[in-house]
Design a protein around this motif. Structure first.
Motif, PDB file in Angstrom:
ATOM      1  N   LEU A 116       0.819  -1.213   0.000  1.00 56.84           N
ATOM      2  CA  LEU A 116       0.000   0.000   0.000  1.00 56.84           C
ATOM      3  C   LEU A 116       0.856   1.267   0.000  1.00 56.84           C
ATOM      4  O   LEU A 116       0.391   2.334  -0.413  1.00 56.84           O
ATOM      5  N   GLU A 117       2.091   1.151   0.466  1.00 51.47           N
ATOM      6  CA  GLU A 117       2.985   2.310   0.509  1.00 51.47           C
ATOM      7  C   GLU A 117       3.652   2.594  -0.841  1.00 51.47           C
ATOM      8  O   GLU A 117       4.298   3.628  -1.007  1.00 51.47           O
ATOM      9  N   VAL A 118       3.486   1.670  -1.804  1.00 53.65           N
ATOM     10  CA  VAL A 118       4.058   1.895  -3.136  1.00 53.65           C
ATOM     11  C   VAL A 118       3.279   3.009  -3.826  1.00 53.65           C
ATOM     12  O   VAL A 118       2.044   3.032  -3.817  1.00 53.65           O
ATOM     13  N   ASN A 119       4.011   3.923  -4.435  1.00 57.26           N
ATOM     14  CA  ASN A 119       3.396   5.057  -5.125  1.00 57.26           C
ATOM     15  C   ASN A 119       2.467   4.564  -6.232  1.00 57.26           C
ATOM     16  O   ASN A 119       2.879   3.824  -7.132  1.00 57.26           O
ATOM     17  N   ARG A 120       1.214   4.985  -6.162  1.00 58.43           N
ATOM     18  CA  ARG A 120       0.230   4.560  -7.148  1.00 58.43           C
ATOM     19  C   ARG A 120       0.610   5.012  -8.566  1.00 58.43           C
ATOM     20  O   ARG A 120       0.311   4.329  -9.546  1.00 58.43           O
ATOM     21  N   GLY A 121       1.294   6.137  -8.680  1.00 62.01           N
ATOM     22  CA  GLY A 121       1.698   6.642  -9.988  1.00 62.01           C
ATOM     23  C   GLY A 121       2.633   5.695 -10.706  1.00 62.01           C
ATOM     24  O   GLY A 121       2.571   5.579 -11.948  1.00 62.01           O
ATOM     25  N   ILE A 122       3.504   5.010  -9.950  1.00 62.76           N
ATOM     26  CA  ILE A 122       4.432   4.052 -10.567  1.00 62.76           C
ATOM     27  C   ILE A 122       3.652   2.876 -11.150  1.00 62.76           C
ATOM     28  O   ILE A 122       3.955   2.400 -12.246  1.00 62.76           O
ATOM     29  N   ILE A 123       2.631   2.435 -10.430  1.00 62.47           N
ATOM     30  CA  ILE A 123       1.810   1.321 -10.907  1.00 62.47           C
ATOM     31  C   ILE A 123       1.050   1.726 -12.171  1.00 62.47           C
ATOM     32  O   ILE A 123       0.994   0.968 -13.147  1.00 62.47           O
ATOM     33  N   GLU A 124       0.476   2.914 -12.153  1.00 60.73           N
ATOM     34  CA  GLU A 124      -0.274   3.389 -13.322  1.00 60.73           C
ATOM     35  C   GLU A 124       0.637   3.566 -14.529  1.00 60.73           C
ATOM     36  O   GLU A 124       0.225   3.296 -15.667  1.00 60.73           O
ATOM     37  N   ALA A 125       1.868   3.989 -14.290  1.00 63.55           N
ATOM     38  CA  ALA A 125       2.826   4.121 -15.401  1.00 63.55           C
ATOM     39  C   ALA A 125       3.142   2.762 -16.010  1.00 63.55           C
ATOM     40  O   ALA A 125       3.225   2.622 -17.236  1.00 63.55           O
ATOM     41  N   ALA A 126       3.298   1.750 -15.158  1.00 62.99           N
ATOM     42  CA  ALA A 126       3.565   0.402 -15.662  1.00 62.99           C
ATOM     43  C   ALA A 126       2.371  -0.130 -16.442  1.00 62.99           C
ATOM     44  O   ALA A 126       2.528  -0.781 -17.485  1.00 62.99           O
ATOM     45  N   GLY A 130       1.695  -1.219 -20.776  1.00 63.26           N
ATOM     46  CA  GLY A 130       1.245  -2.548 -21.176  1.00 63.26           C
ATOM     47  C   GLY A 130       1.711  -3.683 -20.290  1.00 63.26           C
ATOM     48  O   GLY A 130       1.621  -4.852 -20.696  1.00 63.26           O
ATOM     49  N   ALA A 131       2.190  -3.392 -19.092  1.00 60.53           N
ATOM     50  CA  ALA A 131       2.647  -4.451 -18.185  1.00 60.53           C
ATOM     51  C   ALA A 131       1.454  -5.292 -17.721  1.00 60.53           C
ATOM     52  O   ALA A 131       0.391  -4.751 -17.414  1.00 60.53           O
ATOM     53  N   ASN A 132       1.617  -6.602 -17.692  1.00 63.52           N
ATOM     54  CA  ASN A 132       0.543  -7.461 -17.191  1.00 63.52           C
ATOM     55  C   ASN A 132       0.602  -7.542 -15.669  1.00 63.52           C
ATOM     56  O   ASN A 132       1.494  -6.961 -15.038  1.00 63.52           O
ATOM     57  N   HIS A 133      -0.340  -8.283 -15.090  1.00 59.77           N
ATOM     58  CA  HIS A 133      -0.430  -8.338 -13.624  1.00 59.77           C
ATOM     59  C   HIS A 133       0.841  -8.925 -13.004  1.00 59.77           C
ATOM     60  O   HIS A 133       1.331  -8.431 -11.980  1.00 59.77           O
ATOM     61  N   PHE A 134       1.364  -9.991 -13.602  1.00 59.23           N
ATOM     62  CA  PHE A 134       2.567 -10.613 -13.050  1.00 59.23           C
ATOM     63  C   PHE A 134       3.741  -9.641 -13.072  1.00 59.23           C
ATOM     64  O   PHE A 134       4.507  -9.545 -12.098  1.00 59.23           O
ATOM     65  N   GLN A 135       3.896  -8.922 -14.165  1.00 58.79           N
ATOM     66  CA  GLN A 135       4.997  -7.957 -14.280  1.00 58.79           C
ATOM     67  C   GLN A 135       4.844  -6.824 -13.277  1.00 58.79           C
ATOM     68  O   GLN A 135       5.833  -6.363 -12.696  1.00 58.79           O
ATOM     69  N   ILE A 136       3.611  -6.375 -13.067  1.00 57.96           N
ATOM     70  CA  ILE A 136       3.367  -5.308 -12.088  1.00 57.96           C
ATOM     71  C   ILE A 136       3.714  -5.783 -10.682  1.00 57.96           C
ATOM     72  O   ILE A 136       4.364  -5.080  -9.907  1.00 57.96           O
TER      73      ILE A 136
END
Length: 221
Positions: A116-126, A130-136
């Motif tokens: 939960l502490e991971v920046n949401r912006g980094i996830i949205e950028a991934a 086109g990153a899939n769930h496993f890559q994220i």
């Protein structure tokens, strides 16, 4: 004074080995099972990537239920399960069953909080690339939260060192059981103090080692 300590050194070595055995089994299974459980808790929570409110509510209920049990009561409550898994409810191996059951949801909750502490912006950028769930999960979430996860492993290791002493009270063995037998039942306070010193030194080593890896894994340092 030292004669008592020297005479029980072989037993202390055996007890310390039993404690290490319980910790390795407990922490190993806690990481193996708690890491994916915590990840699912994070991924299925409201507002996250996967919309699975029923699954999230079910897993949250199970985690909260197990964590609400005091450890000694948990040990007694799951005696039939312990006997089913290892064939007995007494001994070092038997003690690891309730320790693992208690440690998995404990660690899973730590993992969820670290993610939960991971920046949401980094996830949205991934996601936008086109990153899939496993890559994220593997390349973004775990990469960003690795220092927090390492810190969580340190916390549960130190915490369940204390729980191993409770396990010793009901036939689990270990250094805590040794301290109780000699310090409480036999009134050999010198042996008990020496055992406590060993436990303190062991905790300091665990904490120092954990802090070292946290610093190495933390990208902010």
């Amino acid at each position: 004074m030292f004669d008592n300590i020297i005479s029980v050194l072989p037993e202390i070595q055996i007890a310390f080995g039993e404690t290490l055995y319980m910790l390795v089994i407990t922490v190993g299974f806690a990481v193996l099972l708690g890491l994916p459980l915590g990840t699912i808790l994070y991924y299925s929570r409201p507002g996250s990537v996967i919309k699975a409110p029923i699954l999230n509510a079910l897993l949250n209920g199970i985690v909260n239920l197990i964590r609400s049990f005091p450890f000694l009561i948990l040990m007694v409550a799951i005696i039939p399960i312990t006997r089913l898994i290892v064939g007995t409810s007494i001994g070092t191996t038997a003690a690891t069953v309730p320790m693992v059951i208690g440690a998995v949801p404990y660690f899973a909750r730590f993992v969820e909080q670290s993610l939960l502490e991971v920046n949401r912006g980094i996830i949205e950028a991934a996601e936008s690339m086109g990153a899939n769930h496993f890559q994220i999960i593997w390349k973004v979430l775990f990469s960003e939260a690795r220092s927090g996860i390492a810190s969580s492993i340190t916390i549960i290791t130190v915490s369940f060192l204390s729980y191993s002493a409770v396990a010793g009270m009901v036939g689990g063995g270990g250094i805590g059981d040794f301290a109780i037998r000699y310090g409480y039942y036999r009134y050999q306070m010198d042996v008990m103090i020496f055992t406590i010193v060993i436990i303190i030194i062991f905790v300091q080593i665990l904490q120092f080692t954990g802090n070292y890896f946290v610093r190495k894994l933390d990208k902010r340092l």
